[in-house]
Scaffold this active site. Structure first.
Site, PDB file in Angstrom:
ATOM      1  N   ILE A  22     -14.085  -0.282  12.169  1.00  0.00           N
ATOM      2  CA  ILE A  22     -13.119  -0.550  11.127  1.00  0.00           C
ATOM      3  C   ILE A  22     -13.831  -1.548  10.100  1.00  0.00           C
ATOM      4  O   ILE A  22     -14.862  -2.294  10.651  1.00  0.00           O
ATOM      5  CB  ILE A  22     -11.792  -1.102  11.562  1.00  0.00           C
ATOM      6  CG1 ILE A  22     -12.046  -2.368  12.551  1.00  0.00           C
ATOM      7  CG2 ILE A  22     -10.884  -0.195  12.350  1.00  0.00           C
ATOM      8  CD1 ILE A  22     -10.634  -3.048  12.779  1.00  0.00           C
ATOM      9  N   ASP A  23     -13.532  -1.516   8.997  1.00  0.00           N
ATOM     10  CA  ASP A  23     -14.077  -2.217   8.170  1.00  0.00           C
ATOM     11  C   ASP A  23     -14.194  -3.738   8.225  1.00  0.00           C
ATOM     12  O   ASP A  23     -13.251  -4.206   9.086  1.00  0.00           O
ATOM     13  CB  ASP A  23     -13.675  -2.090   6.486  1.00  0.00           C
ATOM     14  CG  ASP A  23     -13.721  -0.410   6.118  1.00  0.00           C
ATOM     15  OD1 ASP A  23     -14.750   0.168   6.730  1.00  0.00           O
ATOM     16  OD2 ASP A  23     -13.026  -0.138   5.284  1.00  0.00           O
ATOM     17  N   LYS A  24     -15.073  -4.396   7.481  1.00  0.00           N
ATOM     18  CA  LYS A  24     -15.173  -6.117   7.763  1.00  0.00           C
ATOM     19  C   LYS A  24     -13.882  -6.513   7.514  1.00  0.00           C
ATOM     20  O   LYS A  24     -13.297  -7.307   8.301  1.00  0.00           O
ATOM     21  CB  LYS A  24     -16.158  -6.493   6.823  1.00  0.00           C
ATOM     22  CG  LYS A  24     -16.503  -7.852   6.832  1.00  0.00           C
ATOM     23  CD  LYS A  24     -17.587  -8.665   5.774  1.00  0.00           C
ATOM     24  CE  LYS A  24     -17.288  -9.928   5.557  1.00  0.00           C
ATOM     25  NZ  LYS A  24     -18.200 -10.443   4.733  1.00  0.00           N
ATOM     26  N   THR A  42     -10.854  -5.360   7.249  1.00  0.00           N
ATOM     27  CA  THR A  42      -9.571  -4.415   8.001  1.00  0.00           C
ATOM     28  C   THR A  42      -9.617  -5.292   9.250  1.00  0.00           C
ATOM     29  O   THR A  42     -10.392  -5.474  10.047  1.00  0.00           O
ATOM     30  CB  THR A  42      -9.878  -3.078   8.079  1.00  0.00           C
ATOM     31  OG1 THR A  42      -9.988  -2.579   6.755  1.00  0.00           O
ATOM     32  CG2 THR A  42      -8.825  -2.435   8.851  1.00  0.00           C
ATOM     33  N   ARG A  74      -8.145   3.927   2.757  1.00  0.00           N
ATOM     34  CA  ARG A  74      -8.311   3.098   1.313  1.00  0.00           C
ATOM     35  C   ARG A  74      -8.320   4.420   0.450  1.00  0.00           C
ATOM     36  O   ARG A  74      -7.944   4.194  -0.771  1.00  0.00           O
ATOM     37  CB  ARG A  74      -9.578   2.324   1.409  1.00  0.00           C
ATOM     38  CG  ARG A  74      -9.326   1.066   2.604  1.00  0.00           C
ATOM     39  CD  ARG A  74     -10.496   0.364   2.786  1.00  0.00           C
ATOM     40  NE  ARG A  74     -11.095  -0.286   1.766  1.00  0.00           N
ATOM     41  CZ  ARG A  74     -12.227  -0.751   1.748  1.00  0.00           C
ATOM     42  NH1 ARG A  74     -13.286  -0.648   2.753  1.00  0.00           N
ATOM     43  NH2 ARG A  74     -12.732  -1.599   0.552  1.00  0.00           N
TER      44      ARG A  74
END
Length: 300
Positions: free
Chosen positions: A137-139, A141, A237
């Site tokens: 998962i993104d930094k 998130t 997103r």
């Protein structure tokens, strides 16, 4: 000198070689990367290419890191919110702001550094920089991730991801008021045609489906629950921005002018369910919204 190897996937086709390498070495300047290519440290199928070479599907990109670039990943005593752990898997609740795994030039403070300190056994399938990492998962998130502690568990979890059978549910706060109570965004995602660092809904992109339900409406925002049918880069997103409701705080796909002082997008991986690699039983985990998320909802 140490070497790294990457296979070019569908959403990376036509990306410039220097831009592709920049995505793997995020803290290095464009000049550094172009010099790396110019000096012959980057090859595709053994052949040296120029910085502006456009990548093709299934190209194998190999690049060598000079000896002064450290390639070892050290264990770090970083606190972990462990939701579950056994001999096969470890399920963690990642905080906002933490990168999942190291990249060349950025080796500290990541989830992998913390995991290496916490446990000695992690799957080796993804190599030294991404041991045990099955999905990301993104930094910015927050939320739940499952990590594989051996190769058999890794293969089982990776197969579930590929088959879209893993249950992944997110909460997001989006801009604007969504009128319908639920909906589905079924639009392909690939690299943005102009800004190649970003993802976008594009005609020849990879199949991507996001289901959403409205949980709460505010004056100018909507709290939603999203369920991923597929797992493309930045999928929620991109899809929410595409339908005109970008995620609050998103520095890439959101409004340029943000009304809250946030560190990143308000997106939380709240629930994760999968078939356990050894027992064959379905197990599911959830985490409550983090403080940064609750604070904004209270303001609204």
């Amino acid at each position: 000198m140490s070497c790294m190897k990457f296979l070019v996937e569908e959403d990376e086709v036509n990306l410039r070689l220097d831009v592709f390498i920049a995505g793997k070495m995020e803290d290095k300047s464009r000049a550094y990367i172009q010099n790396l290519i110019k000096e012959g440290n980057v090859v595709i199928f053994g052949k040296v290419k120029k910085s502006n070479y456009k990548l093709k599907l299934n190209d194998v990109v190999e690049f060598s890191i000079p000896d002064n670039e450290k390639l070892d990943v050290e264990p770090e005593n970083i606190p972990l919110d462990v939701l579950y752990e056994d001999k096969d898997v470890i399920v963690v609740n990642k905080p906002q702001g933490m990168v999942v795994h190291p990249a060349p030039g950025n080796y500290t403070g990541t989830l992998v550094n913390a995991l290496l300190y916490h446990c000695t056994d992690l799957s080796g399938i993804n190599g030294v920089l991404r041991p045990g990492i099955v999905h990301r998962i993104d930094k910015d998130t927050s939320g739940i991730l499952v990590v594989a502690k051996n190769d058999a568990a890794h293969n089982s979890l990776a197969a579930q991801l590929k088959e879209h059978s893993m249950n992944r549910v997110y909460n997001a706060l989006v801009e604007g008021v969504i009128k319908e109570d639920s909906g589905t965004v079924d639009k392909p995602i690939g690299r943005h045609p102009v800004d190649r660092i970003k993802m976008a809904v594009v005609k020849d992109g990879r199949h991507a489906v996001t289901h959403y339900n409205v949980l709460e409406r505010y004056a100018n925002n909507t709290l939603i629950e999203c369920k991923l049918e597929t797992g493309r880069t930045h999928q929620i997103r991109v899809h929410m921005a595409y339908i005109g409701h970008p995620i609050v705080g998103d520095p890439v796909y959101g409004y340029k002018k943000q009304k809250f002082n946030l560190q990143g997008q308000m997106l939380h991986a709240r629930k994760l369910g999968f078939i356990h690699p050894s027992t064959g039983n379905y197990i599911e985990f959830s985490s409550e919204l983090p403080d940064y998320f609750k604070k904004i909802l209270k303001l609204l």
